[in-house]
Design a protein around this motif. Structure first.
Motif, short mmCIF file in Angstrom:
data_model
loop_
_atom_site.label_atom_id
_atom_site.label_comp_id
_atom_site.label_asym_id
_atom_site.label_seq_id
_atom_site.Cartn_x
_atom_site.Cartn_y
_atom_site.Cartn_z
N LYS A 238 25.41 -11.28 -80.84
CA LYS A 238 24.99 -12.51 -81.52
C LYS A 238 26.02 -13.63 -81.32
O LYS A 238 25.66 -14.79 -81.09
CB LYS A 238 24.79 -12.24 -83.01
CG LYS A 238 23.60 -11.35 -83.32
CD LYS A 238 23.48 -11.10 -84.82
CE LYS A 238 22.30 -10.19 -85.13
NZ LYS A 238 22.21 -9.88 -86.59
N LYS A 239 27.29 -13.27 -81.38
CA LYS A 239 28.34 -14.27 -81.23
C LYS A 239 28.32 -14.90 -79.85
O LYS A 239 28.57 -16.10 -79.68
CB LYS A 239 29.70 -13.62 -81.48
CG LYS A 239 30.89 -14.56 -81.35
CD LYS A 239 32.20 -13.86 -81.64
CE LYS A 239 33.39 -14.80 -81.47
NZ LYS A 239 34.68 -14.13 -81.75
N TYR A 240 28.00 -14.12 -78.83
CA TYR A 240 28.00 -14.59 -77.44
C TYR A 240 26.60 -14.95 -76.95
O TYR A 240 26.36 -15.02 -75.75
CB TYR A 240 28.60 -13.52 -76.52
CG TYR A 240 30.11 -13.44 -76.55
CD1 TYR A 240 30.87 -13.98 -75.52
CD2 TYR A 240 30.79 -12.83 -77.60
CE1 TYR A 240 32.26 -13.91 -75.52
CE2 TYR A 240 32.17 -12.76 -77.63
CZ TYR A 240 32.90 -13.29 -76.59
OH TYR A 240 34.27 -13.23 -76.61
N ILE A 241 25.69 -15.18 -77.86
CA ILE A 241 24.27 -15.28 -77.51
C ILE A 241 23.98 -16.30 -76.41
O ILE A 241 23.09 -16.12 -75.59
CB ILE A 241 23.41 -15.57 -78.77
CG1 ILE A 241 21.94 -15.28 -78.49
CG2 ILE A 241 23.64 -16.98 -79.28
CD1 ILE A 241 21.61 -13.85 -78.27
N ASN A 242 24.74 -17.39 -76.36
CA ASN A 242 24.48 -18.42 -75.36
C ASN A 242 25.49 -18.45 -74.22
O ASN A 242 25.59 -19.44 -73.49
CB ASN A 242 24.43 -19.79 -76.04
CG ASN A 242 23.24 -19.94 -76.97
OD1 ASN A 242 22.13 -19.55 -76.61
ND2 ASN A 242 23.46 -20.47 -78.16
N LYS A 243 26.25 -17.38 -74.09
CA LYS A 243 27.20 -17.30 -72.98
C LYS A 243 27.37 -15.85 -72.56
O LYS A 243 26.90 -14.93 -73.23
CB LYS A 243 28.55 -17.90 -73.39
CG LYS A 243 29.14 -17.38 -74.69
CD LYS A 243 30.39 -18.17 -75.06
CE LYS A 243 30.92 -17.75 -76.43
NZ LYS A 243 32.13 -18.52 -76.81
N ASP A 244 28.03 -15.67 -71.42
CA ASP A 244 28.21 -14.33 -70.87
C ASP A 244 29.22 -13.53 -71.70
O ASP A 244 30.13 -14.08 -72.31
CB ASP A 244 28.70 -14.40 -69.42
CG ASP A 244 27.61 -14.81 -68.46
OD1 ASP A 244 26.43 -14.59 -68.78
OD2 ASP A 244 27.94 -15.33 -67.37
N ILE A 245 29.01 -12.21 -71.68
CA ILE A 245 29.96 -11.30 -72.32
C ILE A 245 31.25 -11.29 -71.50
O ILE A 245 31.22 -11.14 -70.28
CB ILE A 245 29.38 -9.88 -72.41
CG1 ILE A 245 28.21 -9.84 -73.38
CG2 ILE A 245 30.45 -8.87 -72.83
CD1 ILE A 245 28.57 -10.17 -74.81
#
Length: 363
Positions: free
Chosen positions: A247-254
């Motif tokens: 959820k924290k990285y929802i709009n970016k890559d892990i």
């Protein structure tokens, strides 16, 4: 789900795991910094172990194949006799067959009738050591089968969870049963609750995915079962952490930093959580999910294998990159197991199939 879709999904699960395993194998013991310095900013993006561009799976996939063999033999027995319940003991015998392929003399007293029968034990390609886990080797050499109530050790290494996907495929009719069977089969070699409960949770998730549920729902269903088991807290916390990071990285890559917060994957709950994080984030992008899961400090082949099982099952084998499928060494063995898991059994209580019996004798 029709038979063609089922075959595609099951093949995706088993083949996807072997591919993730092979991609991660050559960087398993390397630091992330070294991986980046050697292979570029994106890390490993293709097979790099062999000079001809081929990939080779490790003990992770070897043991998964023998898990599948044991379950298929047990299912064949159940179909013929009309009763089940022997799958843990029969799978234990399959693990002893794997031990035999690793050059270990299996004592006659623990061998079952028909120990050297069936097709998988005759595949000479499997007679090689690919960095097998010490816990699996030593547990199986002990001549004792571990159980939840009589644990054989206190290990929670990821050797429990990287081999357990076939349990979910076979017992997909009931996630609770899949969880329980995953626990029992994991406990054969690993006695710590976080080890065998991680195996049970993955089996439950695989069971739900194989009947078409989405990954988030499958994880939630599995966690509800997990919470009813004693000593579940460590596994629950790591998987919850993976969901929160997604959820924290929802709009970016892990990133590597996100994976590092979970751990390195040497123990079962970390390997499962890292794999679930990558699978949640790229649930319909097999390449991105698997390459993210291998490029980190830690047990790259195991996290690659588990992620490959999960996302391969979601997308099916037709959406796995063709180059990876074609260049996987010994892929025919992996594909045959995937196909046979989709079939389940060719024998029934009323119809005995001789060829299937020779392939998967019911003992």
């Amino acid at each position: 789900m029709n038979n063609l879709d089922k075959k595609d999904k099951y093949l995706g699960c088993i083949l996807g795991g072997a591919i993730g395993d092979a991609l991660g194998a050559p960087i398993e013991f390397l630091s992330y910094e070294f991986i980046i310095s050697k292979y570029g900013a994106s890390g490993v993006q293709s097979y790099v172990e062999h000079p001809n561009g081929k990939g080779e799976f490790t003990d992770d996939t070897q043991m998964l194949l023998f898990t599948a063999e044991g379950l298929l033999r047990a299912k064949h027995r159940a179909e013929l006799k009309g009763i089940g319940g022997a799958q843990t003991q029969i799978t234990y015998q399959s693990y002893l067959r794997w031990l035999h392929t690793q050059g270990v003399n299996v004592i006659g007293s623990v061998k079952s009738h028909g120990f050297m029968e069936g097709w998988l034990i005759k595949k000479t390609e499997l007679y090689k050591r690919r960095d097998p886990g010490g816990t699996c080797i030593n547990a199986l050499k002990s001549e004792k089968m571990g159980t939840v109530l009589a644990p054989i050790n206190d290990s929670k290494g990821c050797g429990t969870v990287m081999r357990v996907a076939p349990v979910g495929l076979i017992f997909n009719h009931n996630r609770k049963i899949a969880f329980e069977e995953g626990v029992k089969i994991s406990a054969i070699t690993h006695g710590h609750p976080s080890g065998f409960l991680s195996g049970g949770l993955l089996a439950s998730i695989i069971a739900d995915l194989s009947i078409g549920l989405d990954l988030k729902t499958s994880i939630s269903n599995g966690l509800r079962i997990l919470k009813k088991w004693k000593n579940h807290e460590e596994v629950y916390q790591k998987v919850s952490q993976a969901r929160a990071l997604h959820k924290k990285y929802i709009n970016k890559d892990i990133s590597q930093d996100a994976i590092k917060l979970i751990g390195e994957g040497w123990v079962a709950e970390e390997a499962l959580a890292i794999s679930l994080l990558c699978a949640l984030h790229y649930s319909h992008d097999f390449k991105k999910a698997v390459t993210t899961s291998i490029n980190h400090n830690g047990d790259s082949d195991s996290t690659g294998a588990i992620t490959g099982n999960i996302v391969g099952l979601i997308v099916g084998q037709h959406l796995i990159p063709t180059e990876w499928k074609e260049n996987l060494m010994f892929k025919e063995i992996v594909e045959e197991i995937g196909n046979d898991l989709a079939i389940g059994s060719k024998s029934t209580y009323f119809n005995y199939d001789e060829d299937w019996h020779l392939k998967y004798p019911g003992y």
